[in-house]
Write an enzyme that holds these catalytic residues in place. Sequence first.
Site, PDB file in Angstrom:
ATOM      1  N   GLU A  56       0.833  -1.210   0.000  1.00 30.74           N
ATOM      2  CA  GLU A  56       0.000   0.000   0.000  1.00 30.74           C
ATOM      3  C   GLU A  56       0.866   1.258   0.000  1.00 30.74           C
ATOM      4  O   GLU A  56       0.624   2.196  -0.762  1.00 30.74           O
ATOM      5  CB  GLU A  56      -0.924  -0.010   1.213  1.00 30.74           C
ATOM      6  CG  GLU A  56      -1.888   1.181   1.257  1.00 30.74           C
ATOM      7  CD  GLU A  56      -2.778   1.153   2.495  1.00 30.74           C
ATOM      8  OE1 GLU A  56      -2.607   0.236   3.325  1.00 30.74           O
ATOM      9  OE2 GLU A  56      -3.620   2.047   2.610  1.00 30.74           O
ATOM     10  N   VAL A  57       1.895   1.274   0.869  1.00 27.85           N
ATOM     11  CA  VAL A  57       2.788   2.442   0.946  1.00 27.85           C
ATOM     12  C   VAL A  57       3.555   2.601  -0.361  1.00 27.85           C
ATOM     13  O   VAL A  57       3.685   3.713  -0.894  1.00 27.85           O
ATOM     14  CB  VAL A  57       3.763   2.292   2.135  1.00 27.85           C
ATOM     15  CG1 VAL A  57       4.833   3.379   2.098  1.00 27.85           C
ATOM     16  CG2 VAL A  57       2.992   2.345   3.444  1.00 27.85           C
TER      17      VAL A  57
ATOM     18  N   LYS B 127      26.058 -22.985 -10.723  1.00 30.08           N
ATOM     19  CA  LYS B 127      25.941 -22.842 -12.181  1.00 30.08           C
ATOM     20  C   LYS B 127      24.458 -22.770 -12.500  1.00 30.08           C
ATOM     21  O   LYS B 127      23.746 -23.766 -12.479  1.00 30.08           O
ATOM     22  CB  LYS B 127      26.585 -24.018 -12.919  1.00 30.08           C
ATOM     23  CG  LYS B 127      26.585 -23.808 -14.439  1.00 30.08           C
ATOM     24  CD  LYS B 127      27.310 -24.924 -15.153  1.00 30.08           C
ATOM     25  CE  LYS B 127      27.378 -24.629 -16.653  1.00 30.08           C
ATOM     26  NZ  LYS B 127      26.039 -24.484 -17.258  1.00 30.08           N
TER      27      LYS B 127
ATOM     28  N   GLU C 250      23.450 -14.630 -15.233  1.00 28.40           N
ATOM     29  CA  GLU C 250      22.449 -15.500 -15.844  1.00 28.40           C
ATOM     30  C   GLU C 250      21.065 -14.953 -15.526  1.00 28.40           C
ATOM     31  O   GLU C 250      20.784 -14.575 -14.384  1.00 28.40           O
ATOM     32  CB  GLU C 250      22.584 -16.912 -15.276  1.00 28.40           C
ATOM     33  CG  GLU C 250      22.016 -17.983 -16.155  1.00 28.40           C
ATOM     34  CD  GLU C 250      22.986 -18.423 -17.240  1.00 28.40           C
ATOM     35  OE1 GLU C 250      22.639 -19.353 -17.978  1.00 28.40           O
ATOM     36  OE2 GLU C 250      24.080 -17.850 -17.362  1.00 28.40           O
TER      37      GLU C 250
ATOM     38  N   CYS D 297      11.177 -49.216 -45.101  1.00 28.27           N
ATOM     39  CA  CYS D 297      10.137 -49.013 -46.110  1.00 28.27           C
ATOM     40  C   CYS D 297      10.856 -48.802 -47.436  1.00 28.27           C
ATOM     41  O   CYS D 297      11.716 -47.929 -47.544  1.00 28.27           O
ATOM     42  CB  CYS D 297       9.291 -47.787 -45.762  1.00 28.27           C
ATOM     43  SG  CYS D 297       8.173 -47.304 -47.107  1.00 28.27           S
TER      44      CYS D 297
END
Length: 651
Positions: free
Chosen positions: A31-32, A110, A165, A414
């Site tokens: 709020e503040v 890391k 990162e 195939c």
Amino acid sequence: MNYEEYKKAVEELNRYAYHYYVEDNPITTDEVYDKLYHEVLEYEENNPYQVLDNSPTQRVGDVVSEGFHKAVHKSRMWSLEDVFNEEDLKKWLARVFKLDDRAAFYCEPKYDGASLNLYYEGGKLVQAITRGDGVTGEDITQNARTIKTIPLRIDYMEPIEIRGEVVIFKSEFEKINEERAKNGENIFANPRNAAAGSLRQLDSSITANRNLVFLPYGVGQNTLDIPLLSKKMEFIYSLGFKTPPHRATCKWLLDIEKVYEQMKNDRDSYEMMLDGMVVKVDQVESQESMGYTVKYPRWAVAYKFPAVEKITTVKDIILQVGRSGVITPVAVVEPTNIDGVVVERATLHNFDEIQRKDIRIKDKVIILRSGDVIPKIIKVLEHERAGDEAEVMRPTECPVCGSELLDEGALIKCQNLTCKARVVNSIIYFASKQCLNIDGLGDKIVKALFDSGVVKSVEDIFSLTLDKLLALEGFKEKKSQNLLDAIENVKGCDCWRLINALGIEHIGEVASKSLCENFGLNFIDASKEQIISIDGIGEEMAESVVEFVRVNKEHILRLIEILDPKVPEPKAEAKENPFKAKTIVLTGSMSQSRTEIKEMLESLGAKVSGSVSKKTDMVIYGDDAGSKYDKAVELGVQTLTEDEMRGMLDE
């Protein structure tokens, strides 16, 4: 509010934000904060020329870019050598202590995210660049300004690059995916992908809403006179950056292992994803004297966490048809989160593996995922079987065209050359970089052309016209013309590129060049005995060529007529040199393209191969060398850096 009050309010808001976002220790209420924020916003709307560039209102992304411009780092961003166990770490430490027996070490997490380089000058954030290739990245400064853990100003006036990162915390990742699912959007696979995708949004308001977090891990160009990296990083954190969840300085192997075990055991409790621990020499002077290989710093290493295994259930076995007609089985498994990645498929290689491991549908299995490698099934939990598991039968019909399959034992094929899967994959391969290299003719375009009926074979590519393309959905004039130009430009290609593009089983780039050098375009009339006489080509390869030509001779002749390939001049005998008559494999990024280095080595009489085996004489590597380098070390094959290769040539 006057200007002085406005400046104080901005300072106060930034103090509140620092404690909230960086320290995770709020010192006021929402709020503040909101009340003061709106007072500042009102002042800025009434006084637009007095807006401070470090005002929190300037973090709200509202810019849509047309694209990102390339930018050069002040100093190179390096990748790190990976080690995976204590033995690997010992070897690395031995190399370090050879260079400096007084070395100490700084250990930090890391992070599993997207690397970003921040450049500050005069205390202001001037530029933010993605890692890119380490030398050049994309300028995403506007997006970086929306990240609340990146200070817009720091209390340090000298130019400095701060590397880190960008991550998304796990809790935020879950919220984003829930929202995307509600909106019918594809969910992100893991926090790393979400972070990278969010960072590179052309609309910076999307980046602003993703709650990205920047975590520093080092510095680039700088003039800091601080002798230890650990102290240098303390100074960086004091400038208003977020500190890591754990870090330590160590002297010996046992100390490093202790920190590693703690970090590995605690990683699930951390807010962000980790995939290992970084170990760096702490003394800055030692770092500078140790320097770099062509691949990575000699003074740093990434100690990766072990591969993660999970139990899941096999839901189905699906069949994929490759360009050569080989049927590859793939396991569809219950979606399983392995270290932040949702795994839904696992490789099976062939039906012999299914039989050997006795994998059945509905089986509970252990799957292994290591790094970015495709997950694989390593064990079937037979004791978990309920009795309703279904054995996987070897297929007798192609799943795409329905034609009868040829079962050769290890391979099932195939043989229908007009099978959609074979045709589409053949065209994709024909146009790929290692073959004809037709720019713009990728997977999606090929499938769209095939499904529309415009392209039914490789030869049909060369009968495409602007009118045909413009009649298709999604094809604009510029895109269509660029594609036609790219197709036209491959005419007159090198002879070996055509042979390689044919997709003859067992025949890759090296064999294609050998065929071209020995027979030129007359390879179609060469006998099996003549082909076997070529050094490096065995009986199976020769049979493959002869059989392919027998079935497809008319097709090959039409392509020769269309492309008019260049046949190489007979090569002069190379002078004696360290690479003559050697079989060499290239891997990693180098100062020149690998194609240029390959051509240079071939001019010296070397044979450049695409895979490492016991017959390989040397592996020459650059940055980010992967499995080929690892296999060379495993087999005891000689490895050379690019610099070492050039040194041998100079000698």
